[in-house]
Structures are given as C-alpha cells and as structure tokens.
Design a protein around this motif. Structure first.
Motif, PDB file in Angstrom:
ATOM      1  N   ALA A 272       0.951  -1.283  -0.016  1.00  0.00           N
ATOM      2  CA  ALA A 272       0.188   0.119  -0.063  1.00  0.00           C
ATOM      3  C   ALA A 272       1.043   1.288   0.096  1.00  0.00           C
ATOM      4  CB  ALA A 272      -0.775  -0.183   1.143  1.00  0.00           C
ATOM      5  N   GLU A 273       1.832   1.297   0.885  1.00  0.00           N
ATOM      6  CA  GLU A 273       2.852   2.570   0.947  1.00  0.00           C
ATOM      7  C   GLU A 273       3.582   2.516  -0.421  1.00  0.00           C
ATOM      8  OE1 GLU A 273       2.704   4.990   2.968  1.00  0.00           O
ATOM      9  OE2 GLU A 273       0.871   3.611   3.982  1.00  0.00           O
ATOM     10  N   GLN A 274       3.839   1.299  -0.955  1.00  0.00           N
ATOM     11  CA  GLN A 274       4.736   1.175  -2.135  1.00  0.00           C
ATOM     12  C   GLN A 274       3.817   2.046  -3.456  1.00  0.00           C
ATOM     13  OE1 GLN A 274       7.648  -1.804  -3.127  1.00  0.00           O
ATOM     14  NE2 GLN A 274       6.159  -2.239  -4.633  1.00  0.00           N
ATOM     15  N   ALA A 275       2.530   1.515  -3.375  1.00  0.00           N
ATOM     16  CA  ALA A 275       1.561   2.151  -4.401  1.00  0.00           C
ATOM     17  C   ALA A 275       1.425   3.358  -4.181  1.00  0.00           C
ATOM     18  CB  ALA A 275       0.175   1.426  -4.066  1.00  0.00           C
ATOM     19  N   CYS A 276       1.304   4.183  -3.048  1.00  0.00           N
ATOM     20  CA  CYS A 276       1.365   5.489  -2.747  1.00  0.00           C
ATOM     21  C   CYS A 276       2.481   6.285  -3.162  1.00  0.00           C
ATOM     22  CB  CYS A 276       0.976   5.998  -1.242  1.00  0.00           C
ATOM     23  SG  CYS A 276      -0.116   5.437  -0.353  1.00  0.00           S
ATOM     24  N   ARG A 277       3.637   5.818  -3.185  1.00  0.00           N
ATOM     25  CA  ARG A 277       4.869   6.431  -3.717  1.00  0.00           C
ATOM     26  C   ARG A 277       4.823   6.683  -5.055  1.00  0.00           C
ATOM     27  NH1 ARG A 277       7.124   3.692   0.457  1.00  0.00           N
ATOM     28  NH2 ARG A 277       8.056   1.910  -0.741  1.00  0.00           N
ATOM     29  N   HIS A 278       4.307   5.584  -6.017  1.00  0.00           N
ATOM     30  CA  HIS A 278       4.342   5.470  -7.247  1.00  0.00           C
ATOM     31  C   HIS A 278       3.618   6.929  -7.967  1.00  0.00           C
ATOM     32  CE1 HIS A 278       5.981   1.752  -8.070  1.00  0.00           C
ATOM     33  NE2 HIS A 278       5.269   1.040  -7.643  1.00  0.00           N
ATOM     34  N   LEU A 279       2.668   7.348  -7.186  1.00  0.00           N
ATOM     35  CA  LEU A 279       1.967   8.690  -7.302  1.00  0.00           C
ATOM     36  C   LEU A 279       2.528   9.902  -7.391  1.00  0.00           C
ATOM     37  CD1 LEU A 279      -1.650   7.523  -5.765  1.00  0.00           C
ATOM     38  CD2 LEU A 279      -0.782   7.257  -8.448  1.00  0.00           C
ATOM     39  N   ASP A 280       3.942   9.965  -6.897  1.00  0.00           N
ATOM     40  CA  ASP A 280       4.560  11.095  -6.678  1.00  0.00           C
ATOM     41  C   ASP A 280       4.648  12.084  -7.643  1.00  0.00           C
ATOM     42  OD1 ASP A 280       5.355  10.557  -3.935  1.00  0.00           O
ATOM     43  OD2 ASP A 280       7.193   9.709  -4.661  1.00  0.00           O
ATOM     44  N   PRO A 281       4.622  11.600  -8.968  1.00  0.00           N
ATOM     45  CA  PRO A 281       4.662  12.524 -10.221  1.00  0.00           C
ATOM     46  C   PRO A 281       3.109  13.463 -10.284  1.00  0.00           C
ATOM     47  CG  PRO A 281       5.208  10.336 -10.745  1.00  0.00           C
ATOM     48  CD  PRO A 281       4.778  10.217  -9.518  1.00  0.00           C
ATOM     49  N   PHE A 282       1.980  12.887  -9.535  1.00  0.00           N
ATOM     50  CA  PHE A 282       0.786  13.767  -9.611  1.00  0.00           C
ATOM     51  C   PHE A 282       0.938  14.617  -8.346  1.00  0.00           C
ATOM     52  CE2 PHE A 282       0.115   9.682 -11.917  1.00  0.00           C
ATOM     53  CZ  PHE A 282      -0.267  10.316 -13.142  1.00  0.00           C
ATOM     54  N   GLY A 283       1.653  14.652  -7.336  1.00  0.00           N
ATOM     55  CA  GLY A 283       1.497  15.510  -6.207  1.00  0.00           C
ATOM     56  C   GLY A 283       0.303  15.467  -5.515  1.00  0.00           C
ATOM     57  N   GLU A 284      -0.105  16.411  -4.861  1.00  0.00           N
ATOM     58  CA  GLU A 284      -1.398  16.266  -3.915  1.00  0.00           C
ATOM     59  C   GLU A 284      -2.567  15.940  -4.698  1.00  0.00           C
ATOM     60  OE1 GLU A 284      -1.593  20.229  -1.990  1.00  0.00           O
ATOM     61  OE2 GLU A 284       0.136  19.887  -0.815  1.00  0.00           O
ATOM     62  N   ALA A 285      -2.544  16.010  -6.058  1.00  0.00           N
ATOM     63  CA  ALA A 285      -3.860  15.872  -6.886  1.00  0.00           C
ATOM     64  C   ALA A 285      -4.263  14.298  -6.682  1.00  0.00           C
ATOM     65  CB  ALA A 285      -3.547  16.098  -8.319  1.00  0.00           C
ATOM     66  N   ALA A 286      -3.388  13.478  -6.330  1.00  0.00           N
ATOM     67  CA  ALA A 286      -3.645  12.092  -6.079  1.00  0.00           C
ATOM     68  C   ALA A 286      -3.822  11.576  -4.794  1.00  0.00           C
ATOM     69  CB  ALA A 286      -2.407  11.329  -6.811  1.00  0.00           C
ATOM     70  N   ASP A 287      -3.935  12.605  -3.671  1.00  0.00           N
ATOM     71  CA  ASP A 287      -4.199  12.123  -2.522  1.00  0.00           C
ATOM     72  C   ASP A 287      -5.451  11.156  -1.903  1.00  0.00           C
ATOM     73  OD1 ASP A 287      -1.919  13.717  -1.461  1.00  0.00           O
ATOM     74  OD2 ASP A 287      -3.138  15.126  -0.578  1.00  0.00           O
ATOM     75  N   LEU A 288      -6.503  11.208  -2.940  1.00  0.00           N
ATOM     76  CA  LEU A 288      -7.571  10.176  -2.694  1.00  0.00           C
ATOM     77  C   LEU A 288      -7.050   8.913  -3.091  1.00  0.00           C
ATOM     78  CD1 LEU A 288     -10.529  12.533  -3.547  1.00  0.00           C
ATOM     79  CD2 LEU A 288     -10.169  11.621  -1.307  1.00  0.00           C
ATOM     80  N   MET A 289      -6.411   8.725  -4.207  1.00  0.00           N
ATOM     81  CA  MET A 289      -5.776   7.592  -4.386  1.00  0.00           C
ATOM     82  C   MET A 289      -4.784   6.734  -3.495  1.00  0.00           C
ATOM     83  SD  MET A 289      -5.505   8.101  -8.656  1.00  0.00           S
ATOM     84  CE  MET A 289      -5.271   6.365  -9.216  1.00  0.00           C
ATOM     85  N   ARG A 290      -4.171   7.898  -2.869  1.00  0.00           N
ATOM     86  CA  ARG A 290      -3.366   7.400  -1.878  1.00  0.00           C
ATOM     87  C   ARG A 290      -4.232   6.813  -0.608  1.00  0.00           C
ATOM     88  NH1 ARG A 290      -0.698  12.006  -3.649  1.00  0.00           N
ATOM     89  NH2 ARG A 290       1.309  11.603  -4.562  1.00  0.00           N
ATOM     90  N   ASP A 291      -5.281   7.529  -0.371  1.00  0.00           N
ATOM     91  CA  ASP A 291      -6.084   7.076   0.839  1.00  0.00           C
ATOM     92  C   ASP A 291      -6.977   5.760   0.504  1.00  0.00           C
ATOM     93  OD1 ASP A 291      -5.680   9.570   2.071  1.00  0.00           O
ATOM     94  OD2 ASP A 291      -7.679  10.555   1.469  1.00  0.00           O
ATOM     95  N   VAL A 292      -7.021   5.409  -1.002  1.00  0.00           N
ATOM     96  CA  VAL A 292      -7.744   4.292  -1.184  1.00  0.00           C
ATOM     97  C   VAL A 292      -6.621   3.025  -1.201  1.00  0.00           C
ATOM     98  CG1 VAL A 292      -8.189   2.833  -3.414  1.00  0.00           C
ATOM     99  CG2 VAL A 292      -9.219   5.015  -3.087  1.00  0.00           C
ATOM    100  N   ALA A 293      -5.132   3.352  -1.451  1.00  0.00           N
ATOM    101  CA  ALA A 293      -4.516   2.472  -1.092  1.00  0.00           C
ATOM    102  C   ALA A 293      -4.126   1.979   0.427  1.00  0.00           C
ATOM    103  CB  ALA A 293      -3.196   2.674  -1.670  1.00  0.00           C
TER     104      ALA A 293
END
Length: 301
Positions: A272-293
């Motif tokens: 889950a945490e690794q998935a969140c790190r993959h979203l770094d290029p999108f910045g805060e715009a991907a925060d809800l996808m991090r919450d999903v993970a």
C-alpha cells in the motif's frame, strides 16, 4: 465498511462517486416492456446500489488527474463496474464458487435462477463494451477503440477470466507465492489496472504518468487481494457480506496460508505504501488515490 479504517475525505468522495455511478447505471440499464425485462431486472439487481465502487472510483480519480470531463469518465466508470458485476454473478454460480450471499443479500442465481443469472452476466458484459464504443464516451474514435481493447484484454482469457480459470484449479495445483501472485494479478489486478489507466487513455496521457498509474495499480491490486485473503480467515460473514473461510475449506493456497497472517499483513501494508509512492509525479492531486491504497488493507468488508 469500518469507519475507523477510512478517512473522512475518502468516505465523502466514495459516497459521491457511488451515488453518481448508481444514477448513471440506472440510466444505462433501463427497464424493458417485454418478457426480456426479467434479465434486465437481474442486471439491475446485481449492479445497482451495492459494493464499494472502488474500480469506478479509481476511474474517476485517474480521469481527474488529466482533467477529463466527468461526463466521459462516469461512462467508463460504469463500464468497468458492469464487467466487475458480471464477473461476480458468474463467480457465484454453482458451477464455480457456488455462493449464496453477495454484498449482504442473496446472489443473483439465488434471487432469480441460474439461467437468468448467467444471461444477466452475459448482458452486463456486452453492455459495458457498447457503452465504451458510444461516441458519448469520447469524441475521438481512437480513444474509444483503445478503451475497448484495454478492457477486453483486462477481462478476457489473459486477464480476469484466465485468473478465474486458474483459481478453479487452485486446489489441485501446488501454487507458491509467485503462482498466487500471478493468479491474482490476472483475476483481480488487471481490472484495477484498467481502472487506474483509464484516465490516462481518456486524457491521452502517456509516458511517465501512465507508467506511474500502472505501477500504482499493480501494488494496489496485490494489497487488495492479500487483505481479501485475511478477511476470508478473520472476517465475519455478516460484516464482509459474503461467506468466509471458503479458501481454507477448499484447500486452496492463499497469501495467508503461504505467508502466515502477520507476514501477510505486513506485506499488504508495504504494498500500500509502495503504491502511494508511485503517485509522486501527480503531487497532491492524487491524495484520494493514496487514501484508497491505505484503506484497502484496513477494510473489514
């Protein structure tokens, strides 16, 4: 869904998406006047007002990263949910998993009958591709073709259906962690991958950004399945909404049986945490996808 395992902002966002998807599915699956309406009723029974809508939510969120019109994204979100619901109808049939309970109520074949359930699944699958192919989904025919091709690949013999085929044989196979991982990447992960990349397809995004979504979906899908295996061991049928402890009873190898509960939990959290790190290029715009993970490994249903 345990409220302690989900952030308030994700709760609200999931609710909004679920309501929008339900409304659009209601519009896309209208009642018929003739006797064929029985299969429409079964399609609606199995797809309206149920589940967490994670796959549609991921479509909507990935589309927002590329500023895709919500009117286009919601149609793709409904298409993936139709495919998901068709797969659940068929998975529950006596010839497969033979389940009586789905999403806290009788499965489609129990509420109707086996023949109607089979046809409802077939019809949901074909309707999904009809929706994607319609110009209302996107004005560019190449984008529509790409969506159809990607979803067909994700859900067919080399994707979800292929994974289910392996799963039906799992009790006779000597599957190790790599084998279980491949099975689940096909059965569960490919639809997550389509959901996460659909926004890039709609927004014509390529390169690093699309790869980031693909990598995110890979780790998210595995984390989701490990959590599912844990729920099958520890979950309560009433809370989970379906029968539990079926894998152990069937003698199937799972992430839990191979890794043990503690190691499975830590592996899911790491993914889950690794998935969140993959979203770094999108910045805060991907925060809800991090919450999903983070949510998928903490959920109780």
């Amino acid at each position: 869904m345990s409220q302690s395992s989900i952030s308030p902002r994700l709760t609200e966002a999931l609710t909004v998406t679920s309501q929008a998807v339900n409304a659009e599915l209601d519009r896309l699956l209208p009642q018929a006047d003739g006797p064929e309406n029985r299969v429409i009723e079964a399609m609606r029974y199995s797809s309206l007002d149920g589940g967490k809508r994670l796959r549609p939510f991921l479509v909507m969120q990935s589309a927002s990263l590329f500023r895709v019109a919500e009117s286009a994204a919601i149609r793709v979100a409904c298409a993936i949910e139709m495919i998901h619901c068709y797969s659940l109808i068929h998975d529950d049939l006596p010839c497969m998993d033979n389940d009586d309970l789905r999403r806290g109520r009788p499965t489609c074949h129990r509420h109707f009958d086996e023949s109607t359930a089979l046809l409802a699944g077939d019809a949901l699958q074909t309707r999904a591709f009809e929706v994607l192919a319609n110009p209302a989904t996107h004005p560019d025919p190449q984008v529509r073709c790409d969506l159809v091709s990607e979803l067909a690949h994700a859900s067919g013999g080399l994707g979800m259906v292929g994974g289910q085929t392996i799963d039906l044989q799992a009790h006779t196979l000597d599957l190790d962690v790599a084998g279980i991982t491949r099975l689940q990447q096909m059965k569960t992960g490919r639809l997550f991958s389509f959901s996460c990349e659909a926004g890039a397809v709609l927004g014509k995004g390529h390169g690093e950004l699309r790869l980031a979504l693909r990598n995110y979906s890979h780790d998210l899908g595995l984390a989701f399945q490990i959590a599912d295996d844990i729920l099958d061991v520890e979950g309560d049928a009433e809370e989970v909404g379906k029968q539990v402890q079926k894998d152990a009873d069937a003698g199937k190898a799972t992430f839990v049986s191979l890794l043990g509960l503690d190691r499975a939990r830590s592996q899911a959290a790491m993914l889950a945490e690794q998935a969140c790190r993959h979203l770094d290029p999108f910045g805060e715009a991907a925060d809800l996808m991090r919450d999903v993970a983070r949510f998928v490994v903490q959920r109780r249903s």
